[in-house]
Design a protein around this motif. Structure first.
Motif, PDB file in Angstrom:
ATOM      1  N   VAL A  13       0.846  -1.190   0.000  1.00  0.00           N
ATOM      2  CA  VAL A  13       0.000   0.000   0.000  1.00  0.00           C
ATOM      3  C   VAL A  13       0.883   1.243   0.000  1.00  0.00           C
ATOM      4  N   ILE A  14       0.561   2.166  -0.908  1.00  0.00           N
ATOM      5  CA  ILE A  14       1.336   3.400  -1.046  1.00  0.00           C
ATOM      6  C   ILE A  14       0.387   4.597  -0.999  1.00  0.00           C
ATOM      7  N   PRO A  15       0.369   5.352   0.091  1.00  0.00           N
ATOM      8  CA  PRO A  15      -0.390   6.606   0.090  1.00  0.00           C
ATOM      9  C   PRO A  15       0.323   7.620  -0.796  1.00  0.00           C
ATOM     10  N   ALA A  16      -0.436   8.433  -1.517  1.00  0.00           N
ATOM     11  CA  ALA A  16       0.198   9.384  -2.429  1.00  0.00           C
ATOM     12  C   ALA A  16      -0.652  10.631  -2.604  1.00  0.00           C
ATOM     13  N   TYR A  17       0.030  11.765  -2.673  1.00  0.00           N
ATOM     14  CA  TYR A  17      -0.624  13.030  -3.016  1.00  0.00           C
ATOM     15  C   TYR A  17       0.338  13.838  -3.885  1.00  0.00           C
ATOM     16  N   ASN A  18      -0.024  14.062  -5.129  1.00  0.00           N
ATOM     17  CA  ASN A  18       0.778  14.836  -6.086  1.00  0.00           C
ATOM     18  C   ASN A  18       2.230  14.348  -6.129  1.00  0.00           C
ATOM     19  N   THR A  69      -5.936  13.086   6.163  1.00  0.00           N
ATOM     20  CA  THR A  69      -4.669  12.888   6.872  1.00  0.00           C
ATOM     21  C   THR A  69      -3.973  11.641   6.350  1.00  0.00           C
ATOM     22  N   ILE A  70      -2.673  11.528   6.659  1.00  0.00           N
ATOM     23  CA  ILE A  70      -1.934  10.318   6.289  1.00  0.00           C
ATOM     24  C   ILE A  70      -2.504   9.105   7.029  1.00  0.00           C
ATOM     25  N   VAL A  76      -7.449   3.485   5.001  1.00  0.00           N
ATOM     26  CA  VAL A  76      -8.179   3.038   3.809  1.00  0.00           C
ATOM     27  C   VAL A  76      -7.396   1.913   3.125  1.00  0.00           C
ATOM     28  N   GLY A  77      -6.084   2.086   3.008  1.00  0.00           N
ATOM     29  CA  GLY A  77      -5.259   1.047   2.409  1.00  0.00           C
ATOM     30  C   GLY A  77      -5.330  -0.258   3.176  1.00  0.00           C
ATOM     31  N   VAL A 171      -7.174   7.617  12.212  1.00  0.00           N
ATOM     32  CA  VAL A 171      -7.476   8.366  10.988  1.00  0.00           C
ATOM     33  C   VAL A 171      -7.333   9.874  11.153  1.00  0.00           C
ATOM     34  N   ASP A 172      -7.268  10.358  12.387  1.00  0.00           N
ATOM     35  CA  ASP A 172      -7.141  11.799  12.601  1.00  0.00           C
ATOM     36  C   ASP A 172      -5.679  12.249  12.728  1.00  0.00           C
TER      37      ASP A 172
END
Length: 195
Positions: A13-18, A69-70, A76-77, A171-172
């Motif tokens: 799982v890889i969180p990503a933003y831009n 948030t991260i 979610v992942g 999650v916060d």
């Protein structure tokens, strides 16, 4: 608790933003693992660039979520991953080819439910790079043996079932969600430091 490596399935799982300038290299490195991932999942935090398209071109499954948030993206992942084991890294990370193989071997040990490991910087201010690469691994090892697991989100893995039972990621949390996840997991089983 699963203990047999041959039946273990792994989701990365890889969180990503831009992250359009970096995520392609990260996914290419994951694609070169000696132990292939069974699933690669990119949690796209409503990026405004080509992050999602690049991830899809590397055959990753992309889930677009609201930018929060991260901790939210990681949770979610965790919930959406299909594997028995969920491995986390970041969109600007280049894992070595034996990364997933080592994780699988550590998690096959009796009573172990999670692992975390270090990281190295290849650019940035020289003093920062030296401190991070030379001192942080030593400090993380010392703190781990003293009972304080300083898990890092770009190099951590655990059994999905146990992680959800422990409450998952907060999650916060905007930072330190990885450390809190490790703290929660330690109540259920062993967490090892990936050497």
């Amino acid at each position: 608790m699963p203990t047999s490596a041959p039946t273990m399935t792994i989701s990365v799982v890889i969180p990503a933003y831009n992250e359009e300038t970096l995520i392609g290299d990260t996914l290419a490195a994951i694609g070169k693992q000696t132990r292939p991932a069974d699933e690669i999942l990119v949690i796209n935090a409503d990026s405004t660039d080509k992050t999602a398209a690049i991830a899809e071109s590397h055959h990753a499954k992309v889930l677009t979520v609201p930018k929060k948030t991260i901790g939210y993206s990681r949770q979610v992942g965790l919930t959406e991953a299909k594997g028995d084991v969920v491995v986390f890294t970041d969109a600007d990370t280049l894992p070595p080819a034996d990364w997933l193989s080592k994780i699988e071997n550590y998690l096959a040990r009796p009573g172990v439910i999670g692992v975390f490991g270090g990281y190295r910087f290849y650019d940035g201010p020289p003093l920062f790079v030296w401190f991070t690469n030379a001192m942080v691994p030593f400090l993380n090892t010392l703190l781990h043996y003293l009972g304080l697991t300083m898990a890092t989100g770009q190099n951590m893995a655990f059994y999905k079932k146990e992680a959800l039972a422990a409450g998952g990621f907060p999650v916060d949390y905007k930072i330190s969600e990885d450390i809190e996840m490790a703290r929660r997991l330690k109540t259920s089983g062993k967490i090892l430091y990936l050497q």
